[in-house]
Design a protein around this motif. Structure first.
Motif, short mmCIF file in Angstrom:
data_model
loop_
_atom_site.label_atom_id
_atom_site.label_comp_id
_atom_site.label_asym_id
_atom_site.label_seq_id
_atom_site.Cartn_x
_atom_site.Cartn_y
_atom_site.Cartn_z
N GLY A 1 0.81 -1.20 0.00
CA GLY A 1 0.00 0.00 0.00
C GLY A 1 0.84 1.25 0.00
O GLY A 1 2.04 1.20 -0.28
N LEU A 2 0.19 2.35 0.32
CA LEU A 2 0.83 3.66 0.36
C LEU A 2 1.01 4.08 1.81
O LEU A 2 0.07 4.01 2.61
CB LEU A 2 -0.04 4.68 -0.38
CG LEU A 2 0.39 6.14 -0.30
CD1 LEU A 2 1.74 6.33 -0.99
CD2 LEU A 2 -0.67 7.03 -0.94
N VAL A 3 2.22 4.51 2.14
CA VAL A 3 2.51 4.92 3.51
C VAL A 3 3.47 6.10 3.47
O VAL A 3 4.25 6.24 2.51
CB VAL A 3 3.09 3.73 4.32
CG1 VAL A 3 4.45 3.31 3.76
CG2 VAL A 3 3.17 4.05 5.79
N ARG A 4 3.44 6.92 4.49
CA ARG A 4 4.36 8.05 4.57
C ARG A 4 5.71 7.58 5.10
O ARG A 4 5.81 6.58 5.83
CB ARG A 4 3.81 9.14 5.47
CG ARG A 4 2.65 9.90 4.88
CD ARG A 4 2.40 11.18 5.62
NE ARG A 4 1.42 12.02 4.95
CZ ARG A 4 1.20 13.28 5.23
NH1 ARG A 4 1.92 13.87 6.19
NH2 ARG A 4 0.28 13.98 4.57
N ALA A 5 6.73 8.31 4.76
CA ALA A 5 8.07 8.02 5.27
C ALA A 5 8.04 7.97 6.80
O ALA A 5 7.39 8.80 7.45
CB ALA A 5 9.05 9.08 4.80
N GLY A 6 8.72 6.96 7.33
CA GLY A 6 8.71 6.74 8.77
C GLY A 6 7.65 5.79 9.25
O GLY A 6 7.67 5.35 10.40
N THR B 1 3.41 -7.30 -4.80
CA THR B 1 2.53 -6.32 -4.18
C THR B 1 3.27 -4.98 -4.12
O THR B 1 4.46 -4.93 -3.78
CB THR B 1 2.08 -6.78 -2.78
OG1 THR B 1 1.13 -5.85 -2.24
CG2 THR B 1 3.25 -6.90 -1.81
N GLN B 2 2.57 -3.92 -4.47
CA GLN B 2 3.20 -2.61 -4.56
C GLN B 2 3.30 -1.96 -3.18
O GLN B 2 2.32 -1.91 -2.43
CB GLN B 2 2.38 -1.70 -5.48
CG GLN B 2 2.91 -0.27 -5.58
CD GLN B 2 4.23 -0.18 -6.32
OE1 GLN B 2 4.40 -0.78 -7.38
NE2 GLN B 2 5.17 0.58 -5.78
N VAL B 3 4.49 -1.45 -2.89
CA VAL B 3 4.71 -0.65 -1.68
C VAL B 3 5.19 0.72 -2.14
O VAL B 3 6.19 0.82 -2.87
CB VAL B 3 5.74 -1.30 -0.75
CG1 VAL B 3 6.13 -0.34 0.37
CG2 VAL B 3 5.20 -2.61 -0.19
N THR B 4 4.48 1.74 -1.74
CA THR B 4 4.85 3.12 -2.10
C THR B 4 5.01 3.93 -0.83
O THR B 4 4.11 3.98 0.00
CB THR B 4 3.78 3.76 -2.99
OG1 THR B 4 3.60 2.96 -4.17
CG2 THR B 4 4.21 5.16 -3.41
N VAL B 5 6.19 4.56 -0.70
CA VAL B 5 6.49 5.37 0.47
C VAL B 5 6.63 6.81 0.03
O VAL B 5 7.51 7.14 -0.77
CB VAL B 5 7.77 4.90 1.17
CG1 VAL B 5 8.00 5.69 2.45
CG2 VAL B 5 7.70 3.40 1.48
N SER B 6 5.78 7.68 0.54
CA SER B 6 5.82 9.09 0.16
C SER B 6 6.69 9.87 1.13
O SER B 6 6.79 9.52 2.31
CB SER B 6 4.41 9.66 0.14
OG SER B 6 3.84 9.62 1.43
N SER B 7 7.29 10.90 0.62
CA SER B 7 8.19 11.72 1.47
C SER B 7 7.43 12.84 2.15
O SER B 7 6.28 13.09 1.88
CB SER B 7 9.31 12.29 0.61
OG SER B 7 8.77 13.06 -0.45
#
Length: 122
Positions: free
Chosen positions: A10-15, A116-122
């Protein structure tokens, strides 16, 4: 036929944190090694972590201290707990099973999940 199904991306923020799961199904007797790989666009697929039947683990230097791999032998499932995620962890994560013994197909050298897609936003 052995199938590996990943979940938890999924999508998660940095940290932040995510936990990936991969369940293997089929006429499985045992699996020697289970592992997680990842592949970013335009790059090669790299090993993230691996765990043997006996519980020995190996991690890529880039994830040491942040990721933890574990497995449930009885459930033929492997997990990847990812903490302190960084934007550079963004990739498609693939589950891998090595040395799979089955009752119908004998010994399968290697099997892959669909990713599975992992997206980390800054």
């Amino acid at each position: 036929q052995v199938q590996l199904v990943e979940s938890g991306g999924g999508l998660v923020r940095a940290g932040g944190s995510l936990r990936l799961s991969c369940a293997a199904s089929g006429s499985i007797v045992s699996i020697d090694t289970m592992a997680w790989y990842r592949q970013a666009p335009g790059k090669q697929r790299d090993l993230v972590a691996t765990i043997s039947f006996g519980g020995s683990v190996v991690y890529a230097d880039s994830v040491k201290g942040r990721f933890t791999i574990s497995r449930d032998i009885a459930k033929n499932t492997v997990y990847l707990q990812m903490n302190s995620l960084k934007p550079e962890d963004t990739s498609v994560y693939y589950c891998n099973a090595g040395g799979v013994r089955t009752t119908t197909q004998g010994y399968i050298y290697r099997s892959w999940g669909q990713g599975t897609q992992v997206t980390v936003s800054s």
